[in-house]
Design an enzyme around this catalytic site. Structure first.
Site, PDB file in Angstrom:
ATOM      1  N   ARG A 333       0.590  -1.423  -0.276  1.00 59.01           N
ATOM      2  CA  ARG A 333      -0.096  -0.415  -0.127  1.00 59.01           C
ATOM      3  C   ARG A 333       0.479   1.303  -0.320  1.00 59.01           C
ATOM      4  O   ARG A 333       0.329   1.925  -0.970  1.00 59.01           O
ATOM      5  CB  ARG A 333      -1.407  -0.035   1.151  1.00 59.01           C
ATOM      6  CG  ARG A 333      -2.057   0.984   1.633  1.00 59.01           C
ATOM      7  CD  ARG A 333      -2.538   1.482   3.219  1.00 59.01           C
ATOM      8  NE  ARG A 333      -2.179  -0.346   3.351  1.00 59.01           N
ATOM      9  CZ  ARG A 333      -3.963  -0.807   3.283  1.00 59.01           C
ATOM     10  NH1 ARG A 333      -5.128   0.217   2.889  1.00 59.01           N
ATOM     11  NH2 ARG A 333      -4.101  -2.043   3.836  1.00 59.01           N
ATOM     12  N   CYS A 415     -26.275  -2.822  -7.086  1.00 60.70           N
ATOM     13  CA  CYS A 415     -27.943  -2.813  -6.515  1.00 60.70           C
ATOM     14  C   CYS A 415     -27.746  -3.761  -4.574  1.00 60.70           C
ATOM     15  O   CYS A 415     -28.261  -4.514  -4.631  1.00 60.70           O
ATOM     16  CB  CYS A 415     -28.688  -3.942  -7.076  1.00 60.70           C
ATOM     17  SG  CYS A 415     -29.241  -4.018  -8.517  1.00 60.70           S
ATOM     18  N   TYR A 445      -4.972  -2.181  -3.136  1.00 64.16           N
ATOM     19  CA  TYR A 445      -6.481  -2.792  -3.102  1.00 64.16           C
ATOM     20  C   TYR A 445      -8.381  -2.907  -2.916  1.00 64.16           C
ATOM     21  O   TYR A 445      -8.797  -2.872  -2.924  1.00 64.16           O
ATOM     22  CB  TYR A 445      -6.790  -3.132  -1.399  1.00 64.16           C
ATOM     23  CG  TYR A 445      -4.859  -4.017  -0.757  1.00 64.16           C
ATOM     24  CD1 TYR A 445      -4.972  -5.281  -0.862  1.00 64.16           C
ATOM     25  CD2 TYR A 445      -4.169  -2.996  -0.122  1.00 64.16           C
ATOM     26  CE1 TYR A 445      -3.729  -5.637  -0.344  1.00 64.16           C
ATOM     27  CE2 TYR A 445      -3.177  -3.254   0.356  1.00 64.16           C
ATOM     28  CZ  TYR A 445      -2.835  -4.960  -0.118  1.00 64.16           C
ATOM     29  OH  TYR A 445      -1.884  -5.239   0.443  1.00 64.16           O
TER      30      TYR A 445
END
Ligand code: LLP
Length: 488
Positions: A333, A415, A445
């Site tokens: 990260r 949805c 990620y």
């Protein structure tokens, strides 16, 4: 008080979220180097306006700065190499490919002098295709298949990080049948678990990864699983035991947890070396270095973390009277996260009114508006808000605006009512359908965790370097979505 108060702060906003002084400004340190507004007020990267990127590549789109990736990779490598130079001659930095991986990125990693950490046969396939030498690649995983172990040996990997005693025996057996020696590190759980601002040290880690260092964790009286594995590894002819590994968590800001884990592993390493008359020349301290997702996140510069870790390694090795092992780390990260923003187009807007308690307890409820800004992606290209309650930030990218700030929730088109991209952010009141929004900090990620929920095509990834943009991963087409449907 209804609607926006004089200073536009909403009672619906979380405490940490301040109304930005200037909604058009890019807040540090969320953005990659090279991202700025151009003279027309439009967001641009290396001078390429986002409208041009949309025209060429469509939205949603992951937009990555290659220069920024390379700079961050080098910064980590330089900071750790400097801090550990006098201790163990430097540090090997393995970029954690699980955060974002494709062949272009493997090449950048290699060119910047880093190595690669993989966690599956698929990630190994990308590494192989990119042509990185196997010696510079590590393989992780708590449930490696025999096929993955064979692949690691085929590629002559520099290290297989073994996660359990059963796996150690399997690796030893497979290597022996091939007449080879597997280079192995043992992943231990040092009982230190860290997340963002805190770390906790517990006697035993209640999680699936690694070999516990807590005593009596095996059938062998008094031995921890970690020790049993060291003893077994030392006895296998087909295993070369390089050393120990740990990874204490993700999105960590403070160096204390890393330092404590390093100390625990060094003490264990020294004890095992003495007891079993072996030398373990390597120690990997994993990844987990945090980045800024919102303006209140305050990651430390790599040098600060490196120096804090180096201080503990130096003093612990001196106290134990051992030669310091070669240190390695596995940041993912912290290298790729901030290199990338996601570009979305705004569609439907809707404002709801929410009753909240007044500012003091005696006051009556007040009604505050919350505006929902729907974009053309969502949880399929960024699952982190749904999975981890992760906060992000966003700005209006296609233009500037002098309109008042309005508390907004950026949502996707799936949805699902939990389909949130940015839970709370102030955006200009006049944001409208057709505007482009940019969400920074989506390099790690996000693409990696993307899905085809609702048969949405996964976005492509564009790398920008020195003023030119190229697709490094193309976006999916409708045909891609239909390809695996056998139609029978
Ligand atoms: N090494 C090992 C053994 C790991 O398991 C990980 C991440 C890393 C290195 C790299 O950690 P980083 O420096 O990127 O934090 N999906 C979650 C994060 C999962 C991390 C898994 N392991 C998220 O989006 O926050």
């Amino acid at each position: 008080m209804t609607g926006n108060s004089l200073n536009h702060a909403s009672l619906l906003a979380p405490e940490w979220l301040a109304v930005p002084a200037d909604l058009n400004a890019l807040q540090d340190p969320l953005w990659a180097a090279g991202v700025a507004r151009n003279d027309a007020g439009e967001l641009a990267i290396d001078g390429i306006p986002v409208s041009e990127l949309q025209r060429q590549f469509g939205t949603p789109l992951f937009v990555m700065s290659e220069n920024d990736f390379r700079t961050r990779a080098r910064a980590f490598s330089d900071a750790f190499n400097d801090a550990f130079a006098d201790i163990c001659g430097g540090v090997d930095v393995y970029y954690a490919g699980k955060s974002f991986l494709c062949t272009a990125v493997v090449r950048w990693v290699e060119e910047e002098g880093l190595r690669l950490d993989t966690a599956s046969g698929g990630e190994l396939a990308v590494a192989h295709r990119a042509g990185i030498p196997g010696a510079d690649v590590a393989l992780h995983g708590n449930n490696k298949s025999d096929g993955e172990i064979h692949r690691a040996l085929d590629m002559k990997l520099g290290r297989i990080v073994v996660d359990s005693l059963a796996e150690l025996e399997r690796v030893a057996r497979i290597a022996a049948t091939r007449g080879e020696t597997a280079k192995v590190m043992l992943r231990l759980t040092p009982g230190v678990h860290a997340h963002t601002h805190e770390f906790i040290a517990t006697a035993h880690e209640d999680q699936k990864f690694g070999l516990s260092m807590a005593g009596d964790s095996t059938d062998v009286a008094g031995l921890s699983a970690a020790e049993e594995a060291v003893a077994a590894a030392a006895g296998f002819e087909s295993i070369e035991l390089l050393g120990l590994h740990c990874h204490i968590g993700s999105q960590i800001f403070e160096p204390d947890g890393f330092a404590l884990a390093a100390e625990k592993l060094l003490r264990f390493l020294a004890a095992m070396q003495e007891k079993y008359s072996i030398v373990m020349p390597e120690l990997d301290l994993g990844g987990g270095y945090g980045i800024a997702y919102t303006p209140v996140d305050t990651p430390r510069p790599p040098a600060e973390i490196a120096q804090a870790m180096a201080a503990v390694v130096r003093s612990t090795c001196a106290e134990l009277g051992i030669t310091a092992p070669r240190i390695s780390i596995e940041p993912g990260r912290a290298i790729v996260g901030s290199t990338t923003f996601t570009l979305y187009e705004v569609g439907t807007l809707k404002t709801v009114r929410v009753d909240v308690p007044g500012p003091d307890e005696s006051a009556e409820n007040v009604t505050h508006p919350r505006r929902y800004v729907s974009v053309d992606g969502g949880m399929s290209d960024n699952a982190r808000p749904v999975l981890y309650d992760a906060d992000y930030s966003a700005i209006l990218a296609s233009r500037t605006s002098e309109a008042a700030p309005q508390l907004s929730r950026v949502v996707g088109k799936h949805c699902e009512s939990g389909d949130i991209v940015v839970r709370d952010v102030y955006l200009p009141e006049d944001v409208a359908a057709g505007d482009l929004l940019a969400v920074p900090g989506t390099g790690a990620y996000c693409w990696a965790l993307s899905s085809n929920y609702n048969y949405l095509a996964r976005p492509g990834v564009v790398a920008v370097r020195d003023g030119s943009a190229r697709l490094i991963v193309r976006g999916e087409t409708e045909q891609d979505l239909l390809n695996r449907d056998m139609g029978v």
